[in-house]
Design a protein around this motif. Structure first.
Motif, PDB file in Angstrom:
ATOM      1  N   GLU A   6       6.172   4.196   2.953  1.00  0.00           N
ATOM      2  CA  GLU A   6       6.105   2.979   2.146  1.00  0.00           C
ATOM      3  C   GLU A   6       7.453   2.671   1.495  1.00  0.00           C
ATOM      4  O   GLU A   6       8.255   3.579   1.251  1.00  0.00           O
ATOM      5  CB  GLU A   6       5.058   3.110   1.028  1.00  0.00           C
ATOM      6  CG  GLU A   6       3.650   3.398   1.482  1.00  0.00           C
ATOM      7  CD  GLU A   6       3.333   4.881   1.476  1.00  0.00           C
ATOM      8  OE1 GLU A   6       2.146   5.239   1.359  1.00  0.00           O
ATOM      9  OE2 GLU A   6       4.279   5.696   1.571  1.00  0.00           O
ATOM     10  N   GLY A   9       8.394  -0.933  -3.644  1.00  0.00           N
ATOM     11  CA  GLY A   9       7.933  -0.865  -5.015  1.00  0.00           C
ATOM     12  C   GLY A   9       9.064  -1.118  -6.002  1.00  0.00           C
ATOM     13  O   GLY A   9      10.236  -1.197  -5.634  1.00  0.00           O
ATOM     14  N   LEU A  20       5.227  -5.007  -0.600  1.00  0.00           N
ATOM     15  CA  LEU A  20       5.311  -3.632  -0.134  1.00  0.00           C
ATOM     16  C   LEU A  20       5.313  -3.616   1.392  1.00  0.00           C
ATOM     17  O   LEU A  20       4.673  -4.447   2.035  1.00  0.00           O
ATOM     18  CB  LEU A  20       4.137  -2.811  -0.649  1.00  0.00           C
ATOM     19  CG  LEU A  20       3.907  -2.801  -2.160  1.00  0.00           C
ATOM     20  CD1 LEU A  20       2.747  -1.860  -2.502  1.00  0.00           C
ATOM     21  CD2 LEU A  20       5.165  -2.405  -2.902  1.00  0.00           C
ATOM     22  N   ARG A  38      -4.269   2.586  -4.196  1.00  0.00           N
ATOM     23  CA  ARG A  38      -3.371   2.772  -5.339  1.00  0.00           C
ATOM     24  C   ARG A  38      -3.958   3.793  -6.289  1.00  0.00           C
ATOM     25  O   ARG A  38      -5.167   3.978  -6.353  1.00  0.00           O
ATOM     26  CB  ARG A  38      -3.112   1.448  -6.054  1.00  0.00           C
ATOM     27  CG  ARG A  38      -4.334   0.826  -6.711  1.00  0.00           C
ATOM     28  CD  ARG A  38      -3.982  -0.551  -7.261  1.00  0.00           C
ATOM     29  NE  ARG A  38      -5.122  -1.190  -7.911  1.00  0.00           N
ATOM     30  CZ  ARG A  38      -5.126  -2.428  -8.382  1.00  0.00           C
ATOM     31  NH1 ARG A  38      -4.025  -3.187  -8.275  1.00  0.00           N
ATOM     32  NH2 ARG A  38      -6.198  -2.924  -8.960  1.00  0.00           N
ATOM     33  N   THR A  91      -0.264  -1.674 -12.232  1.00  0.00           N
ATOM     34  CA  THR A  91       0.681  -0.562 -12.239  1.00  0.00           C
ATOM     35  C   THR A  91       0.046   0.681 -11.631  1.00  0.00           C
ATOM     36  O   THR A  91      -1.029   1.120 -12.056  1.00  0.00           O
ATOM     37  CB  THR A  91       1.144  -0.264 -13.666  1.00  0.00           C
ATOM     38  OG1 THR A  91       1.896  -1.386 -14.161  1.00  0.00           O
ATOM     39  CG2 THR A  91       2.009   0.986 -13.718  1.00  0.00           C
ATOM     40  N   VAL A  93       0.885   3.952  -8.238  1.00  0.00           N
ATOM     41  CA  VAL A  93       1.540   4.327  -6.987  1.00  0.00           C
ATOM     42  C   VAL A  93       0.683   3.770  -5.858  1.00  0.00           C
ATOM     43  O   VAL A  93      -0.526   3.984  -5.829  1.00  0.00           O
ATOM     44  CB  VAL A  93       1.679   5.852  -6.864  1.00  0.00           C
ATOM     45  CG1 VAL A  93       2.308   6.207  -5.513  1.00  0.00           C
ATOM     46  CG2 VAL A  93       2.507   6.411  -8.004  1.00  0.00           C
ATOM     47  N   TYR A  94       1.324   3.051  -4.956  1.00  0.00           N
ATOM     48  CA  TYR A  94       0.622   2.413  -3.845  1.00  0.00           C
ATOM     49  C   TYR A  94       0.869   3.203  -2.565  1.00  0.00           C
ATOM     50  O   TYR A  94       2.015   3.553  -2.251  1.00  0.00           O
ATOM     51  CB  TYR A  94       1.096   0.972  -3.676  1.00  0.00           C
ATOM     52  CG  TYR A  94       0.486   0.045  -4.708  1.00  0.00           C
ATOM     53  CD1 TYR A  94       0.900   0.105  -6.040  1.00  0.00           C
ATOM     54  CD2 TYR A  94      -0.496  -0.865  -4.367  1.00  0.00           C
ATOM     55  CE1 TYR A  94       0.331  -0.722  -7.000  1.00  0.00           C
ATOM     56  CE2 TYR A  94      -1.072  -1.702  -5.318  1.00  0.00           C
ATOM     57  CZ  TYR A  94      -0.653  -1.611  -6.629  1.00  0.00           C
ATOM     58  OH  TYR A  94      -1.216  -2.437  -7.584  1.00  0.00           O
ATOM     59  N   THR A 119       4.613   4.513  -3.055  1.00  0.00           N
ATOM     60  CA  THR A 119       5.715   3.800  -3.701  1.00  0.00           C
ATOM     61  C   THR A 119       5.217   3.288  -5.053  1.00  0.00           C
ATOM     62  O   THR A 119       4.104   2.774  -5.160  1.00  0.00           O
ATOM     63  CB  THR A 119       6.234   2.657  -2.814  1.00  0.00           C
ATOM     64  OG1 THR A 119       7.397   2.071  -3.406  1.00  0.00           O
ATOM     65  CG2 THR A 119       5.202   1.576  -2.577  1.00  0.00           C
ATOM     66  N   GLN A 120       6.053   3.441  -6.081  1.00  0.00           N
ATOM     67  CA  GLN A 120       5.656   3.117  -7.450  1.00  0.00           C
ATOM     68  C   GLN A 120       5.801   1.620  -7.703  1.00  0.00           C
ATOM     69  O   GLN A 120       6.850   1.034  -7.429  1.00  0.00           O
ATOM     70  CB  GLN A 120       6.508   3.891  -8.448  1.00  0.00           C
ATOM     71  CG  GLN A 120       6.236   3.549  -9.910  1.00  0.00           C
ATOM     72  CD  GLN A 120       4.892   4.052 -10.384  1.00  0.00           C
ATOM     73  OE1 GLN A 120       4.535   5.208 -10.176  1.00  0.00           O
ATOM     74  NE2 GLN A 120       4.133   3.193 -11.059  1.00  0.00           N
ATOM     75  N   VAL A 121       4.754   1.039  -8.272  1.00  0.00           N
ATOM     76  CA  VAL A 121       4.792  -0.345  -8.741  1.00  0.00           C
ATOM     77  C   VAL A 121       4.504  -0.328 -10.239  1.00  0.00           C
ATOM     78  O   VAL A 121       3.481   0.211 -10.663  1.00  0.00           O
ATOM     79  CB  VAL A 121       3.752  -1.215  -8.015  1.00  0.00           C
ATOM     80  CG1 VAL A 121       3.661  -2.592  -8.660  1.00  0.00           C
ATOM     81  CG2 VAL A 121       4.107  -1.335  -6.536  1.00  0.00           C
TER      82      VAL A 121
END
Length: 125
Positions: A6, A9, A20, A38, A91, A93-94, A119-121
């Motif tokens: 991924e 983010g 993403l 997520r 918010t 991690v996806y 990946t962090q959002v």
């Protein structure tokens, strides 16, 4: 097998957008139905969206309907999640994930056999 990575983010203000991406390698990408999950801090990983092998069918959890769009480009071996009108509660991690068959039920973690690293959002208010 398929390997998933991924990207995309980041930090965005509420109301903003992010896209993403999930790059696939290994076995033919179009052989898999794909999904996004997520995991927010202190919470379980949850289903977000799924798409069929061809991209012709999609399904979303209620909280993201009308704001998120899942898509795929089988020629580029890539899965996408366009996220608009982001909220602080998005918010997390996806993660992208792969499974053999598209389904709108049985959407638990164990129904997907392959996972990316996440990946962090982060959405600020």
């Amino acid at each position: 097998q398929v390997q998933l990575v991924e990207s995309g983010g980041g930090l965005v203000q509420a109301g903003g957008s992010l896209r993403l991406s999930c790059a696939a390698s290994g076995r033919t990408f179009s052989s898999y139905a794909m999904g996004w999950f997520r995991q927010a801090p202190g919470k379980d990983r949850e289903f977000v969206s799924t798409i069929s092998r061809s991209g012709g069918s999609t399904y979303y959890t209620d909280s993201v309907k009308g704001r998120f769009t899942i898509s795929r480009d089988n020629a580029k071996n890539t899965l996408y999640l366009q996220m608009n009108n982001l909220k602080p509660e998005d918010t997390a991690v996806y993660y992208c994930a792969a499974r053999s068959r598209f389904a709108t039920t049985h959407l638990s973690l164990t129904d997907y056999g392959y996972w990316g690293q996440g990946t962090q959002v982060t959405v600020s208010s």
